[in-house]
Design an enzyme around this catalytic site. Structure first.
Site, PDB file in Angstrom:
ATOM      1  NE  ARG A 101     -33.393 -64.253 -58.806  1.00  0.00           N
ATOM      2  CZ  ARG A 101     -33.396 -63.435 -59.869  1.00  0.00           C
ATOM      3  NH1 ARG A 101     -34.533 -62.938 -60.323  1.00  0.00           N
ATOM      4  NH2 ARG A 101     -32.270 -63.125 -60.487  1.00  0.00           N
ATOM      5  CG  HIS A 128     -27.794 -60.689 -58.895  1.00  0.00           C
ATOM      6  ND1 HIS A 128     -27.732 -62.052 -59.114  1.00  0.00           N
ATOM      7  CD2 HIS A 128     -28.617 -60.194 -59.871  1.00  0.00           C
ATOM      8  CE1 HIS A 128     -28.481 -62.355 -60.158  1.00  0.00           C
ATOM      9  NE2 HIS A 128     -29.029 -61.252 -60.629  1.00  0.00           N
ATOM     10  CD  GLN A 131     -26.673 -59.188 -63.794  1.00  0.00           C
ATOM     11  OE1 GLN A 131     -27.672 -59.891 -63.816  1.00  0.00           O
ATOM     12  NE2 GLN A 131     -26.131 -58.689 -64.890  1.00  0.00           N
ATOM     13  CG  ASP A 223     -30.807 -52.967 -60.548  1.00  0.00           C
ATOM     14  OD1 ASP A 223     -31.711 -53.317 -61.330  1.00  0.00           O
ATOM     15  OD2 ASP A 223     -30.571 -53.566 -59.469  1.00  0.00           O
ATOM     16  CB  CYS A 263     -28.532 -56.414 -63.707  1.00  0.00           C
ATOM     17  SG  CYS A 263     -29.748 -55.474 -62.762  1.00  0.00           S
ATOM     18  NE  ARG A 291     -26.667 -63.831 -64.514  1.00  0.00           N
ATOM     19  CZ  ARG A 291     -27.853 -63.686 -63.930  1.00  0.00           C
ATOM     20  NH1 ARG A 291     -28.600 -62.631 -64.210  1.00  0.00           N
ATOM     21  NH2 ARG A 291     -28.292 -64.548 -63.028  1.00  0.00           N
TER      22      ARG A 291
HETATM   23  N1   CP Z   1     -30.582 -59.840 -64.141  1.00  0.00           N
HETATM   24  C1   CP Z   1     -31.324 -60.839 -63.635  1.00  0.00           C
HETATM   25  O1   CP Z   1     -30.963 -61.528 -62.677  1.00  0.00           O
HETATM   26  O2   CP Z   1     -32.502 -61.043 -64.303  1.00  0.00           O
HETATM   27  P1   CP Z   1     -33.723 -61.929 -63.775  1.00  0.00           P
HETATM   28  O3   CP Z   1     -34.258 -61.264 -62.541  1.00  0.00           O
HETATM   29  O4   CP Z   1     -34.712 -61.928 -64.912  1.00  0.00           O
HETATM   30  O5   CP Z   1     -33.221 -63.320 -63.483  1.00  0.00           O
HETATM   31  N1  NVA Z   2     -31.986 -55.086 -57.845  1.00  0.00           N
HETATM   32  C1  NVA Z   2     -32.876 -55.900 -58.645  1.00  0.00           C
HETATM   33  C2  NVA Z   2     -32.082 -56.823 -59.524  1.00  0.00           C
HETATM   34  C3  NVA Z   2     -32.886 -57.709 -60.423  1.00  0.00           C
HETATM   35  C4  NVA Z   2     -32.045 -58.630 -61.245  1.00  0.00           C
HETATM   36  C5  NVA Z   2     -33.805 -56.685 -57.736  1.00  0.00           C
HETATM   37  O1  NVA Z   2     -33.347 -57.225 -56.727  1.00  0.00           O
HETATM   38  O2  NVA Z   2     -35.005 -56.747 -58.044  1.00  0.00           O
END
Ligand code: CP
Ligand code: NVA
Length: 304
Positions: A101, A128, A131, A223, A263, A291
């Site tokens: 990530r 993502h 997700q 989101d 999400c 997930r």
């Molecule tokens: N939805 C998601 O990816 O959650 P986190 O940022 O907590 O991993």
């Molecule tokens: N769009 C959000 C998603 C988190 C899972 C971010 O990137 O922070």
């Protein structure tokens, strides 16, 4: 199937459906896979915070008989203490998969190019994909099918919106993104999704009017208005995005029986009200659980 899972667009429609089908078996019969990745290790690199991604990959690999190795920025300091290339060439001799990530999508693309082991995108500023896989799995579980459904994403044209478009385009789901002017999805991502949609019978639309966009939607998705890394814009965005809040009034304009998705993490009172996220039609925690099952399927396909 490609070595890595960097984008939904790395997979054909058939491959996506095969992963969802495997996820369904993994969910109903986890015991069958308890030793499938025995002795195999997944490195997990996090340059941004996480609850769900961290927990579900960590628990998932262990439930498959393997191990996880958590690598935080304070330890590896990617690109500063050591180059991305050197980090990758070290890790590939020690682990059988890398989940990352990070901010720039290019980092994930480069790591996958350098690595002999599979690389999984656990979120970038661009996309993502894990997700979106869990989300369409959840929709299939709830609605019974996917092709022909209408999903309306309300809010920022961000990483999550991109992956939802890419997957919808592959799976024949009509995706409408309704957002304030200036917060549309990345134009390249939009064009790619529209190209894919023209092959599957799906459609991808952009709207700036949430009231009409949610009309006849089977799924209403939102989101956060400011993603990780955009914290300094949060106050400005809170004002701009206010008309795009998912509340009971907006949900009332969707199709009867529509589900609500997010999400997570959610900023309750901003992009979604409590009465919506806590309603019986909200499937947000089912999404979070899924997930785990979907990523177990992805790891089984890539790391065996
Ligand atoms: N939805 C998601 O990816 O959650 P986190 O940022 O907590 O991993
Ligand atoms: N769009 C959000 C998603 C988190 C899972 C971010 O990137 O922070």
């Amino acid at each position: 199937m490609k070595k890595d899972f960097l984008s939904i667009r790395d997979r054909t429609r058939e491959e996506i459906l095969a992963t969802l089908s495997l996820a369904s078996t993994v969910k109903s019969h986890p015991e069958k896979f308890a030793s499938s990745l025995k002795g195999r290790t997944l490195a997990m690199i996090f340059e941004k915070p996480s609850l769900r991604t961290r927990a579900t990959f960590d628990i998932g690999i262990q439930q498959l008989g393997g191990f996880s190795l958590l690598l935080l920025p304070t330890e590896i300091n990617l690109g500063k203490r050591e180059s991305l290339y050197d980090v990758t060439k070290n890790l590939e001799r020690m682990v059988q998969g890398i989940m990352i990530r990070t901010f720039s999508h290019q980092v994930v693309l480069d790591m996958a190019r350098f690595a002999s082991v599979p690389v999984i995108n656990g979120l970038t500023d661009y996309s993502h994909p894990c997700q979106a896989m869990a989300d369409y799995f959840t929709i299939q579980e709830t609605k019974g099918s996917l092709a022909g459904l209408k999903l309306c994403y309300v809010g920022d044209g961000n990483n999550v919106a991109h992956s939802l478009m890419f997957a919808g385009a592959r799976l024949g789901v009509h995706v409408t993104i309704t957002c304030p002017k200036g917060y549309e999805p990345n134009p390249d991502a939009l064009r790619l999704a529209m190209d894919d949609a023209s092959l599957s019978g799906a459609s991808i639309e952009i709207s700036h009017d949430p009231d009409t966009a949610v009309h006849a939607a089977d799924v209403v998705y939102t989101d956060v208005w400011a993603s990780m890394g955009q914290e300094s814009e949060a106050e400005e965005r809170r004002k701009i995005f206010q008309p795009f809040q998912v509340n009971r009034k907006l949900m009332g304009k969707a199709k009867p029986g529509a589900i609500f998705m997010h999400c997570l993490p959610a900023h309750r009172g901003d992009e979604v009200t409590d009465e919506v996220i806590d309603a019986e039609y909200s499937v947000v925690f089912q999404q979070a659980e899924n997930r785990l099952h979907v990523q177990k399927a992805i790891m089984l396909q890539l790391m065996q």
